[in-house]
Design a protein around this motif. Structure first.
Motif, PDB file in Angstrom:
ATOM      1  N   VAL A   1      -3.769  -3.536  -7.376  1.00 41.87           N
ATOM      2  CA  VAL A   1      -3.540  -2.091  -7.415  1.00 41.87           C
ATOM      3  C   VAL A   1      -4.177  -1.564  -8.701  1.00 41.87           C
ATOM      4  O   VAL A   1      -3.826  -2.001  -9.797  1.00 41.87           O
ATOM      5  CB  VAL A   1      -2.036  -1.754  -7.365  1.00 41.87           C
ATOM      6  CG1 VAL A   1      -1.838  -0.250  -7.384  1.00 41.87           C
ATOM      7  CG2 VAL A   1      -1.400  -2.359  -6.125  1.00 41.87           C
TER       8      VAL A   1
ATOM      9  N   TRP B   1      -4.121   6.137  -6.814  1.00 43.16           N
ATOM     10  CA  TRP B   1      -4.289   4.709  -7.049  1.00 43.16           C
ATOM     11  C   TRP B   1      -5.042   4.062  -5.892  1.00 43.16           C
ATOM     12  O   TRP B   1      -5.013   4.555  -4.754  1.00 43.16           O
ATOM     13  CB  TRP B   1      -2.937   4.029  -7.218  1.00 43.16           C
ATOM     14  CG  TRP B   1      -2.258   4.374  -8.512  1.00 43.16           C
ATOM     15  CD1 TRP B   1      -2.742   5.181  -9.499  1.00 43.16           C
ATOM     16  CD2 TRP B   1      -0.974   3.943  -8.954  1.00 43.16           C
ATOM     17  NE1 TRP B   1      -1.839   5.271 -10.523  1.00 43.16           N
ATOM     18  CE2 TRP B   1      -0.744   4.529 -10.223  1.00 43.16           C
ATOM     19  CE3 TRP B   1       0.000   3.127  -8.409  1.00 43.16           C
ATOM     20  CZ2 TRP B   1       0.419   4.299 -10.929  1.00 43.16           C
ATOM     21  CZ3 TRP B   1       1.166   2.908  -9.119  1.00 43.16           C
ATOM     22  CH2 TRP B   1       1.369   3.503 -10.372  1.00 43.16           C
TER      23      TRP B   1
ATOM     24  N   ALA C   1       2.474   1.895  -3.434  1.00 47.62           N
ATOM     25  CA  ALA C   1       1.501   2.407  -4.401  1.00 47.62           C
ATOM     26  C   ALA C   1       1.160   3.862  -4.121  1.00 47.62           C
ATOM     27  O   ALA C   1       1.035   4.683  -5.043  1.00 47.62           O
ATOM     28  CB  ALA C   1       0.234   1.547  -4.371  1.00 47.62           C
TER      29      ALA C   1
ATOM     30  N   TYR D   1       0.836  -1.207   0.000  1.00 49.54           N
ATOM     31  CA  TYR D   1       0.000   0.000   0.000  1.00 49.54           C
ATOM     32  C   TYR D   1       0.871   1.258   0.000  1.00 49.54           C
ATOM     33  O   TYR D   1       0.579   2.233  -0.692  1.00 49.54           O
ATOM     34  CB  TYR D   1      -0.917   0.001   1.218  1.00 49.54           C
ATOM     35  CG  TYR D   1      -2.137  -0.889   1.103  1.00 49.54           C
ATOM     36  CD1 TYR D   1      -2.107  -2.037   0.307  1.00 49.54           C
ATOM     37  CD2 TYR D   1      -3.302  -0.620   1.786  1.00 49.54           C
ATOM     38  CE1 TYR D   1      -3.192  -2.859   0.203  1.00 49.54           C
ATOM     39  CE2 TYR D   1      -4.422  -1.440   1.684  1.00 49.54           C
ATOM     40  CZ  TYR D   1      -4.349  -2.568   0.894  1.00 49.54           C
ATOM     41  OH  TYR D   1      -5.433  -3.380   0.782  1.00 49.54           O
TER      42      TYR D   1
ATOM     43  N   ALA E   1      -5.481   0.518  -3.789  1.00 49.16           N
ATOM     44  CA  ALA E   1      -4.939  -0.809  -3.476  1.00 49.16           C
ATOM     45  C   ALA E   1      -5.978  -1.567  -2.657  1.00 49.16           C
ATOM     46  O   ALA E   1      -6.526  -1.039  -1.681  1.00 49.16           O
ATOM     47  CB  ALA E   1      -3.623  -0.698  -2.707  1.00 49.16           C
TER      48      ALA E   1
END
Length: 429
Positions: free
Chosen positions: A333, A316, A309, A306, A318
């Motif tokens: 993701v 984004w 990302a 996480y 996740a």
């Protein structure tokens, strides 16, 4: 002696190259020349050109190519971007006309990273995402770089000095075989047959197998060997060797964090909209000691994915997909706008605070109370209507004695409220 500034055009240019991903070949980025020809910058620039020319023995080193610096990686550590810390700031300008510096600097600023490359034995060249505002018509082709000729003097620097590249020694030429004097074709055939027979006898000869080691008791004399009339000696069984711990939990987490950062950067440049990251806990704890294994959990691995990302792009999404096992899972993701509605609904559900839960519970109890009151009123009205209907029929038939017969004909509904509601629900069904 009065110092006279040098012309920038007479100073050597440096070719800057970039490794886009680990294991890839360096790609051309820009050809740089220094902008500020002050004495300190000129001295540093000359030393950099000398060191970078000697460190690129595997690349062409003629005058056409000149010195080369290869940017080999990215970092967010403070030693690379914080001011001071033993660096010399050098403002450079691209002279190749390809205009790649603007996109490269914006890439670093979006991800808040610094790009570094080592040259010579101890030198390091850093391009930080913290860039001053350039002025003039050539501003898009300029950037500020940080140069240090001895990286061991940098505080908190994790890089190690580059080992000098040794040129491979040429393999010695095979010695020419001396030709024996004398002998003809027949003698060569006979000698070859003898060698063949000798090789055949050597290969077919039985090899002596070593005797098995005699079992010994710990701290005593060797156990007796098996004889014709002796009993078979029992050899102690030894436990299988345990796996030797080669890493610590901190090293495993650090390697996994770097792998996820590189995966997210590649995913950002790829046209795909979904990235699936499978996680198996046994793969990360295989090289750990028994006391280190509890420090690596599935929640920690999930948090690292996480975090990677979010560092690349905060938009984004996740999401941990449902799994049947506790030690295996898959984290998906999604890029911005690619997450399905059910994933967004599950993420936005979240954890409700106790105040909201109490308020919802109170509202539900109040609704149930209102429903019960309405049902009781309806039951009372039905009961009163039944009583009123029975009294009217008694009055029409006249007298109290006739009322007994009327009660036998029109019996009173003696069901309870629960029975009445139960029968009403059955009729509705």
């Amino acid at each position: 002696k009065v110092w006279e500034p040098k012309d920038c055009t007479t100073m050597k240019e440096i070719k800057l190259m970039l490794i886009p991903q680990p294991g890839a070949k360096p790609e051309f980025l820009a050809t740089l020349r220094v902008v500020d020809p002050s004495p300190a910058v000129t001295k540093v620039w000359e030393q950099v050109t000398i060191a970078s020319s000697s460190s690129t023995s595997s690349l062409p080193s003629n005058d056409e190519n000149g010195p080369v610096i290869i940017l080999e990686g990215y970092t967010r550590d403070g030693w690379a971007w914080k001011p001071g810390n033993g660096f010399q700031n050098v403002t450079v300008q691209s002279t190749d006309g390809r205009n790649k510096l603007t996109g490269f600097v914006s890439y670093l600023q979006q991800r808040q990273k610094a790009c570094y490359g080592r040259f010579g034995h101890r030198g390091v060249w850093v391009v930080s995402y913290v860039q001053p505002k350039q002025k003039g018509d050539d501003a898009p082709n300029r950037m500020e770089c940080r140069v240090c000729l001895d990286l061991t003097q940098l505080a908190n620097c994790t890089l190690k000095p580059q080992q000098p590249q040794s040129k491979p020694k040429p393999a010695p030429a095979p010695a020419a075989r001396k030709k024996k004097a004398g002998g003809g074709l027949l003698s060569n055939l006979v000698a070859g047959q003898k060698r063949t027979n000798q090789h055949f006898l050597t290969a077919s000869a039985p090899t002596a197998r070593p005797a098995p080691p005699r079992a010994t008791t710990q701290g005593g004399p060797p156990a007796p060997a098996n004889g014709n009339g002796g009993e078979q000696s029992q050899q102690p069984r030894t436990a299988p060797p345990t796996a030797v711990a080669t890493k610590t939990s901190a090293q495993v987490m650090n390697e996994f964090r770097q792998t996820m950062e590189q995966k997210m950067l590649d995913f950002d440049l790829a046209p795909d909209e979904v990235l699936k990251v499978p996680l198996t806990l046994s793969e990360f704890t295989a090289a750990l000691a028994d006391e280190e294994k509890p420090k690596i959990t599935m929640e920690i691995l999930k948090y690292l994915v996480y975090e990677a990302a979010e560092d690349v792009n905060e938009e984004w999404v996740a999401h941990k997909e449902p799994s049947e096992f506790m030690d295996e899972t898959v984290i998906a993701v999604y890029k911005e706008g690619a997450a399905p509605p059910e994933v967004l609904e599950e993420i936005n559900k979240g954890e409700m605070p106790e105040e909201v839960k109490g308020e919802q519970r109170h509202q539900q109890q109040q609704r149930m109370r209102q429903m019960n009151q309405a049902e009781q009123k309806k039951a009372q009205s039905l009961e009163s209507q039944a009583h009123f209907h029975g009294n009217d029929e008694d009055e029409q038939k006249g007298g109290v004695g006739d009322g007994v017969a009327a009660l036998n004909q029109n019996k009173r509904d003696r069901r309870t409220i629960e029975d009445f509601e139960r029968s009403k629900k059955r009729s509705r069904a």
